[in-house]
Scaffold this motif. Structure first.
Motif, PDB file in Angstrom:
ATOM      1  N   HIS A 179       0.859  -1.182   0.000  1.00  0.00           N
ATOM      2  CA  HIS A 179       0.000   0.000   0.000  1.00  0.00           C
ATOM      3  C   HIS A 179       0.898   1.236   0.000  1.00  0.00           C
ATOM      4  O   HIS A 179       1.592   1.508   0.993  1.00  0.00           O
ATOM      5  CB  HIS A 179      -0.916   0.020   1.217  1.00  0.00           C
ATOM      6  CG  HIS A 179      -1.772  -1.210   1.333  1.00  0.00           C
ATOM      7  ND1 HIS A 179      -2.914  -1.400   0.596  1.00  0.00           N
ATOM      8  CD2 HIS A 179      -1.625  -2.312   2.098  1.00  0.00           C
ATOM      9  CE1 HIS A 179      -3.453  -2.572   0.902  1.00  0.00           C
ATOM     10  NE2 HIS A 179      -2.691  -3.142   1.809  1.00  0.00           N
ATOM     11  N   SER A 197      -1.120   5.809  -6.869  1.00  0.00           N
ATOM     12  CA  SER A 197      -1.285   4.966  -5.689  1.00  0.00           C
ATOM     13  C   SER A 197      -1.306   3.513  -6.118  1.00  0.00           C
ATOM     14  O   SER A 197      -1.522   3.182  -7.289  1.00  0.00           O
ATOM     15  CB  SER A 197      -2.576   5.319  -4.950  1.00  0.00           C
ATOM     16  OG  SER A 197      -3.716   5.022  -5.750  1.00  0.00           O
ATOM     17  N   TYR A 200      -5.060  -0.005  -3.402  1.00  0.00           N
ATOM     18  CA  TYR A 200      -6.325   0.500  -2.866  1.00  0.00           C
ATOM     19  C   TYR A 200      -7.460   0.260  -3.861  1.00  0.00           C
ATOM     20  O   TYR A 200      -7.223   0.119  -5.070  1.00  0.00           O
ATOM     21  CB  TYR A 200      -6.218   1.986  -2.556  1.00  0.00           C
ATOM     22  CG  TYR A 200      -5.090   2.322  -1.625  1.00  0.00           C
ATOM     23  CD1 TYR A 200      -5.217   2.138  -0.254  1.00  0.00           C
ATOM     24  CD2 TYR A 200      -3.881   2.819  -2.121  1.00  0.00           C
ATOM     25  CE1 TYR A 200      -4.175   2.441   0.599  1.00  0.00           C
ATOM     26  CE2 TYR A 200      -2.827   3.120  -1.266  1.00  0.00           C
ATOM     27  CZ  TYR A 200      -2.987   2.927   0.088  1.00  0.00           C
ATOM     28  OH  TYR A 200      -1.946   3.223   0.941  1.00  0.00           O
ATOM     29  N   TYR A 260      -9.990  10.298  -0.142  1.00  0.00           N
ATOM     30  CA  TYR A 260      -8.653   9.811   0.195  1.00  0.00           C
ATOM     31  C   TYR A 260      -8.680   8.287   0.168  1.00  0.00           C
ATOM     32  O   TYR A 260      -9.538   7.664   0.791  1.00  0.00           O
ATOM     33  CB  TYR A 260      -8.256  10.333   1.574  1.00  0.00           C
ATOM     34  CG  TYR A 260      -6.943   9.799   2.088  1.00  0.00           C
ATOM     35  CD1 TYR A 260      -5.744  10.283   1.584  1.00  0.00           C
ATOM     36  CD2 TYR A 260      -6.900   8.827   3.088  1.00  0.00           C
ATOM     37  CE1 TYR A 260      -4.536   9.810   2.058  1.00  0.00           C
ATOM     38  CE2 TYR A 260      -5.698   8.354   3.570  1.00  0.00           C
ATOM     39  CZ  TYR A 260      -4.525   8.841   3.052  1.00  0.00           C
ATOM     40  OH  TYR A 260      -3.322   8.365   3.523  1.00  0.00           O
ATOM     41  N   GLY A 262      -6.647   5.887   1.406  1.00  0.00           N
ATOM     42  CA  GLY A 262      -5.846   5.126   2.364  1.00  0.00           C
ATOM     43  C   GLY A 262      -6.601   4.053   3.120  1.00  0.00           C
ATOM     44  O   GLY A 262      -7.824   3.947   3.073  1.00  0.00           O
ATOM     45  N   GLN A 269       2.657   3.538   9.443  1.00  0.00           N
ATOM     46  CA  GLN A 269       2.723   4.518   8.363  1.00  0.00           C
ATOM     47  C   GLN A 269       4.136   5.077   8.266  1.00  0.00           C
ATOM     48  O   GLN A 269       4.815   5.251   9.280  1.00  0.00           O
ATOM     49  CB  GLN A 269       1.737   5.665   8.612  1.00  0.00           C
ATOM     50  CG  GLN A 269       0.274   5.238   8.624  1.00  0.00           C
ATOM     51  CD  GLN A 269      -0.658   6.389   8.959  1.00  0.00           C
ATOM     52  OE1 GLN A 269      -0.483   7.067   9.960  1.00  0.00           O
ATOM     53  NE2 GLN A 269      -1.650   6.617   8.112  1.00  0.00           N
ATOM     54  N   GLU A 287       2.046   2.466   3.868  1.00  0.00           N
ATOM     55  CA  GLU A 287       1.317   2.101   5.070  1.00  0.00           C
ATOM     56  C   GLU A 287       1.003   0.611   5.065  1.00  0.00           C
ATOM     57  O   GLU A 287       1.083  -0.063   4.028  1.00  0.00           O
ATOM     58  CB  GLU A 287       0.028   2.920   5.211  1.00  0.00           C
ATOM     59  CG  GLU A 287      -0.976   2.748   4.095  1.00  0.00           C
ATOM     60  CD  GLU A 287      -2.227   3.592   4.312  1.00  0.00           C
ATOM     61  OE1 GLU A 287      -2.435   4.082   5.434  1.00  0.00           O
ATOM     62  OE2 GLU A 287      -2.998   3.758   3.347  1.00  0.00           O
TER      63      GLU A 287
END
Length: 457
Positions: A179, A197, A200, A260, A262, A269, A287
């Motif tokens: 992640h 990213s 996710y 977001y 996350g 983190q 993370e």
């Protein structure tokens, strides 16, 4: 037996509390637990200053201390001699320790008690390995081999978009970081925007984080790695940061939030700034759902990757800016059909909405408005980085502004939000706008002559 501080960094993670012994002016000894012993460099550590207790009173009059450090895995114990030097109450070291202590406090149910007042810096003297029974330690991870693989990937990237994707994939494949996110710095807006990213459900591209907010924002503001080994509420991102619209009367009914992406409940983190030549370029963030997933070795590895990224991003930007201006082209040959799309543009903050749905704002919004305006006026589809760089309507904040990153952001937001607008790279510093539905342009207001440069997304 003696030991080097670098070789016992695992003892400084706080998994097992350390014990500190000090002595008062009258020779009376005192022994106490210390919440955090933080690695500064190969010759210095910092201890958390939370209370003006007997330990601190002793150190102020007699700057000598001895710390007993248990190894969290093998059970070895080390006795370390220290000499107090100074206390720091702000800056990168203080912020690193404050974030880590917040995680420890949350993990132990001491959030209301563990508040860092200062970072007491000590010079490390002798380190003794005390005799005793030790359990066999786990074999070390081959970090140099992993870094070789990731940095080789960075060196091969031919475009910024490939650099972002390949780096995040390399972190997963070589270092097990499943992640991760890469944020770019928007200097005029004092914030960061998400460019890529991995791991996710949603990309979250375009999410914005103000400098100083949470793990990522503090890392950017202080230009230092921020690592948390246990969840800490004050460093969490409960939801995306909303973009502020200046003209409420025109936009009260329009939503400007990009979620977001996350983890809902991260256990660990790690945020590392990306810099080049003293300039903040962005932040690399990792993370994990597991507590204690990132230690000093993982921090060193991500710092090394971030250093390579800084040079690669700047090199790719400079190369694309030098590319030739696009050649003139006739009307688009992409079939156009269906209902017209209403594109609303608020020049006050360069925000763009597609049929009432928020897409982007700032530099990327100004770029899109230029592209669709020229396309509607003349059917043009071919453009170049260089012409955008010098276009006064784009209002780039400064020459060092990463235009290519804004184009990648715009391309990915379009891919996330609609099927009728696409940006396709056609060569070095050149790209094509593909339009497959009629466009109806609706400029809500005109830019002011004294308007400041566009500053976000």
């Amino acid at each position: 037996m003696s030991a080097r501080l670098d070789s016992i960094r695992a003892c400084l993670e706080g998994a097992v509390p350390a014990t500190i012994a000090t002595c008062g002016a009258d020779g009376t000894p005192n022994v106490s637990y210390v919440s955090e012993v933080h690695y500064v460099d190969s010759q210095h550590v910092a201890l958390s200053y939370q209370f003006f207790n007997k330990t601190r009173a002793n150190v102020m009059v007699n700057p000598q201390a001895t710390v007993l450090l248990p190894h969290p895995e093998g059970g070895a114990q080390y006795r370390m001699s220290l000499e107090y030097l100074r206390t720091e109450t702000s800056g990168p070291l203080f912020e690193r320790m404050r974030a880590k202590l917040a995680g420890i406090a949350s993990h132990t149910g001491m959030t209301d008690v563990f508040r860092l007042r200062g970072s007491d810096v000590y010079r490390v003297g002798a380190i003794e390995c005390l005799p005793g029974v030790e359990a066999p330690a786990d074999p070390p991870h081959a970090y140099l081999t992993a870094l070789r693989a990731v940095t080789a990937t960075i060196g091969r990237a031919a475009t910024l978009e490939a650099l972002v994707d390949d780096t995040l994939s390399g972190l997963a494949d070589a270092l097990g970081v499943d992640h991760a996110m890469l944020f770019m710095h928007d200097a005029p807006g004092a914030r960061l925007y998400l460019l890529g990213s991995r791991g996710y459900a949603g990309s979250g591209v375009g999410t914005e984080i103000p400098l100083g907010h949470g793990v990522i924002g503090v890392s950017a503001r202080q230009r230092t790695p921020i690592r948390i080994t246990h969840p800490a509420t004050e460093y969490a991102y409960g939801r995306a940061i909303r973009g502020a619209l200046v003209s409420a009367a025109c936009t009260a009914d329009l939503e400007m939030e990009i979620p977001y992406p996350g983890l809902a409940e991260p256990g660990s983190q790690l945020a590392v700034p990306i810099e080049h030549g003293g300039e903040l370029i962005g932040v690399l963030f990792a993370e994990s759902a597991e507590d204690g997933a990132f230690g000093y070795d993982e921090e060193d590895a991500l710092v090394t990757v971030a250093n390579a990224l800084g040079s690669a991003i700047r090199l790719l930007q400079d190369r694309d800016d030098r590319a030739a201006v696009s050649r003139p082209q006739a009307l688009s040959d992409v079939p156009v059909g269906g209902d017209p799309v209403r594109i609303r543009y608020f020049a006050v903050n360069s925000s763009v909405f597609l049929d009432q749905h928020y897409l982007i704002k700032g530099v990327a919004g100004a770029i899109l408005w230029k592209l669709v305006s020229e396309h509607v006026a003349s059917g043009r589809t071919e453009f170049s980085n260089r012409e955008l760089r010098i276009d006064p309507d784009i209002r780039l904040p400064e020459l060092s502004e990463n235009l290519e990153a804004r184009l990648v952001l715009l391309k990915r937001r379009l891919a996330d939000r609609c099927e009728y607008l696409r940006i396709e790279r056609t060569g070095r510093g050149r790209f094509r706008l593909q339009v497959s539905r009629p466009l109806c342009l609706d400029p809500v207001d005109a830019p002011r002559a004294d308007a400041a440069p566009a500053s976000t997304g």
